[in-house]
Every structure is written in C-alpha cells, then in structure tokens.
Scaffold this active site. Sequence first.
Site, PDB file in Angstrom:
ATOM      1  N   TRP A 167       0.811  -1.227   0.000  1.00  0.00           N
ATOM      2  CA  TRP A 167       0.000   0.000   0.000  1.00  0.00           C
ATOM      3  C   TRP A 167       0.841   1.272   0.000  1.00  0.00           C
ATOM      4  O   TRP A 167       0.324   2.359  -0.217  1.00  0.00           O
ATOM      5  CB  TRP A 167      -0.927   0.006   1.228  1.00  0.00           C
ATOM      6  CG  TRP A 167      -2.151  -0.821   1.064  1.00  0.00           C
ATOM      7  CD1 TRP A 167      -2.555  -1.509  -0.041  1.00  0.00           C
ATOM      8  CD2 TRP A 167      -3.165  -1.034   2.063  1.00  0.00           C
ATOM      9  NE1 TRP A 167      -3.751  -2.136   0.206  1.00  0.00           N
ATOM     10  CE2 TRP A 167      -4.143  -1.858   1.486  1.00  0.00           C
ATOM     11  CE3 TRP A 167      -3.325  -0.614   3.385  1.00  0.00           C
ATOM     12  CZ2 TRP A 167      -5.280  -2.270   2.183  1.00  0.00           C
ATOM     13  CZ3 TRP A 167      -4.446  -1.020   4.079  1.00  0.00           C
ATOM     14  CH2 TRP A 167      -5.420  -1.839   3.481  1.00  0.00           C
ATOM     15  N   LYS A 168       2.121   1.137   0.326  1.00  0.00           N
ATOM     16  CA  LYS A 168       3.000   2.319   0.425  1.00  0.00           C
ATOM     17  C   LYS A 168       2.361   3.329   1.389  1.00  0.00           C
ATOM     18  O   LYS A 168       1.727   2.926   2.362  1.00  0.00           O
ATOM     19  CB  LYS A 168       3.286   2.901  -0.965  1.00  0.00           C
ATOM     20  CG  LYS A 168       3.754   1.805  -1.934  1.00  0.00           C
ATOM     21  CD  LYS A 168       4.262   2.313  -3.245  1.00  0.00           C
ATOM     22  CE  LYS A 168       4.654   1.117  -4.125  1.00  0.00           C
ATOM     23  NZ  LYS A 168       5.264   1.504  -5.377  1.00  0.00           N
ATOM     24  N   HIS A 202      12.980  -2.055  -0.530  1.00  0.00           N
ATOM     25  CA  HIS A 202      12.186  -1.673  -1.703  1.00  0.00           C
ATOM     26  C   HIS A 202      12.940  -0.581  -2.478  1.00  0.00           C
ATOM     27  O   HIS A 202      13.635   0.245  -1.882  1.00  0.00           O
ATOM     28  CB  HIS A 202      10.806  -1.166  -1.254  1.00  0.00           C
ATOM     29  CG  HIS A 202       9.870  -0.947  -2.401  1.00  0.00           C
ATOM     30  ND1 HIS A 202       9.902   0.191  -3.167  1.00  0.00           N
ATOM     31  CD2 HIS A 202       8.908  -1.742  -2.931  1.00  0.00           C
ATOM     32  CE1 HIS A 202       8.994   0.092  -4.127  1.00  0.00           C
ATOM     33  NE2 HIS A 202       8.370  -1.071  -4.007  1.00  0.00           N
ATOM     34  N   GLU A 236      12.256  -6.674  -8.564  1.00  0.00           N
ATOM     35  CA  GLU A 236      11.434  -5.523  -8.969  1.00  0.00           C
ATOM     36  C   GLU A 236      12.291  -4.556  -9.789  1.00  0.00           C
ATOM     37  O   GLU A 236      12.993  -3.712  -9.213  1.00  0.00           O
ATOM     38  CB  GLU A 236      10.918  -4.797  -7.722  1.00  0.00           C
ATOM     39  CG  GLU A 236       9.981  -5.627  -6.876  1.00  0.00           C
ATOM     40  CD  GLU A 236       8.939  -4.744  -6.204  1.00  0.00           C
ATOM     41  OE1 GLU A 236       7.753  -5.038  -6.348  1.00  0.00           O
ATOM     42  OE2 GLU A 236       9.322  -3.746  -5.572  1.00  0.00           O
ATOM     43  N   GLY A 286       5.701   1.413 -10.868  1.00  0.00           N
ATOM     44  CA  GLY A 286       4.826   2.578 -11.015  1.00  0.00           C
ATOM     45  C   GLY A 286       4.781   3.151 -12.416  1.00  0.00           C
ATOM     46  O   GLY A 286       4.268   4.246 -12.627  1.00  0.00           O
ATOM     47  N   SER A 307       4.280  -2.914 -11.755  1.00  0.00           N
ATOM     48  CA  SER A 307       3.204  -2.665 -12.737  1.00  0.00           C
ATOM     49  C   SER A 307       2.323  -3.880 -13.032  1.00  0.00           C
ATOM     50  O   SER A 307       1.731  -3.958 -14.107  1.00  0.00           O
ATOM     51  CB  SER A 307       3.784  -2.120 -14.054  1.00  0.00           C
ATOM     52  OG  SER A 307       4.316  -0.839 -13.837  1.00  0.00           O
TER      53      SER A 307
HETATM   54  P1  PGA Z   1       3.476  -0.853  -8.883  1.00  0.00           P
HETATM   55  O1  PGA Z   1       4.427  -0.968  -7.599  1.00  0.00           O
HETATM   56  O2  PGA Z   1       2.693  -2.127  -8.953  1.00  0.00           O
HETATM   57  O3  PGA Z   1       2.645   0.354  -8.666  1.00  0.00           O
HETATM   58  O4  PGA Z   1       4.394  -0.725 -10.076  1.00  0.00           O
HETATM   59  C1  PGA Z   1       5.054  -2.172  -7.302  1.00  0.00           C
HETATM   60  C2  PGA Z   1       5.926  -2.015  -6.097  1.00  0.00           C
HETATM   61  O5  PGA Z   1       6.369  -0.895  -5.803  1.00  0.00           O
HETATM   62  O6  PGA Z   1       6.174  -2.996  -5.391  1.00  0.00           O
END
Ligand code: PGA
Length: 229
Positions: A9-10, A103, A154, A160, A192
């Site tokens: 969720w950040k 992250h 990642e 994002g 994404s």
């Molecule tokens: P995102 O983020 O799905 O919005 O690209 C993934 C993440 O930061 O783990």
Amino acid sequence: MNRKVIANWKMNFSLSEAIDFCRIITERYYKLPLAMDQIGYNFSSELIIAAPSPYLAYLVYLYPHISFAAQDVSDHETYGAFTGEISAKQLHSCGVNYCIIGHMERRLNFGEDNALVKRKSDACINAGITPIICLGDDVSQALRFDEKCIIAYEPKESIGTGVISGSSKLEEVFGGLKSMVAKTVNLVYGGSVNSSNLLVVKSVGSIDSIMLGGASLKIDELEKILNNW
Ligand code: PGA
C-alpha cells in the site's frame, strides 16, 4: 502457502479507509463470515497486505484471515534509544509476520544499501518475521540472504510506470534466481502488475508470487488478481 499476493500500500489510505478496504476484501475473497460448508476451504493464494506501520496492530486484530507485512524495519534489534525506529521484535509483538525490506523507493529516496538491507533482514529473521527482500537488476544479491527469506525481483523501470518486463526477460531472470537460491525460497515479481497483464507473469513457471503497488489500492482490481493468480 506458496502462492502469495503482496499488496504494497505504500503511504496510502487513512486508518478508516484501510479498515474498510480489509473488511470488503475479507467479505469478497474469504467470503466471511464463512458458511459451514466453506470451513477448511483452501484459498488459492495468501493475501499479504503491507500496510502503514501505525495501522498494523489494529488490522492484525480485526482481520485474522489476512496476513500483514510492515514496509520497513529498523536494523537495530529489540529495544533501545533509537527515536523514531520500529524494531522487528516490536512488529512481531503486534502479530506481523512479514516485512518488505530494501524496496527500490527506499533504496532511491532513503539511501538504503545492500549492507543495511542485510542487517534488516537478519533482524527480522531473529525476531521470527519473514523478510521480503526486494532486489533490482543485481539479482546475484539473492545469494547473501538466508533461505528463510522471500526474494522479490522488482526492476526499477517497471515500478509505477505501467511497463512490465516481457516474459522472456522474466524467464531469464527467474530461471537464474531459481538456480541460485534454495528450492524452498519463494520468488516474487513486482512492478506494474495488474489484472490485464497478470497472465504474462503467470506464464513464467518459476514465479511463485507477485507484489502489487497501484493495483493493490483498488478493491475490484485486487479481487480479480487474487481470484486469477
Ligand atoms: P506498482 O508498484 O505495482 O505500482 O508498479 C510495485 C511495487 O512498488 O512494489
């Protein structure tokens, strides 16, 4: 459970929005309250929500069917004079079972390096929390981590941006990772992922789990992904 959907969720949602979200996803995915004939039903994937730290203890208490993760942790173990830090032992005392570490947003915005990520990971393992270690293109870093860790690949260009790595690149990276780590290590792709491109990720046999950012903030989208992963 081997297949996991990690909802990162950040820094999003107020506490009441987070509670509502968990309530709705509990009703829709876990179909709670369960009818008698559903008790013991095996859900295909484990949902892990990485919620903002102040909400964790309360969400763990309210939603026992959901697993929860912290989004970061101190590298200082247990307790002590470290103003503003939260230790793995404290997270564990709140019922948190997982923690995202390293992250890309923390590496880029807060200067986290591989040495710090390793210390945080060790602190989690010592406290009984499973670390979810995020790696960028240098996947050889996976060799440094304990087999109790979850390893997430990642790529920076996919976080994002709406641009997902192609399946041949994913096959290559995850094939390499599989041969590097213990068989039991859970491997995650993040960046994404959404309900439209899920099948590309699913077609790569060595990917066990997925991490979602943007898609994890929309209930319909998360429900679709949970039902199809
Ligand atoms: P995102 O983020 O799905 O919005 O690209 C993934 C993440 O930061 O783990």
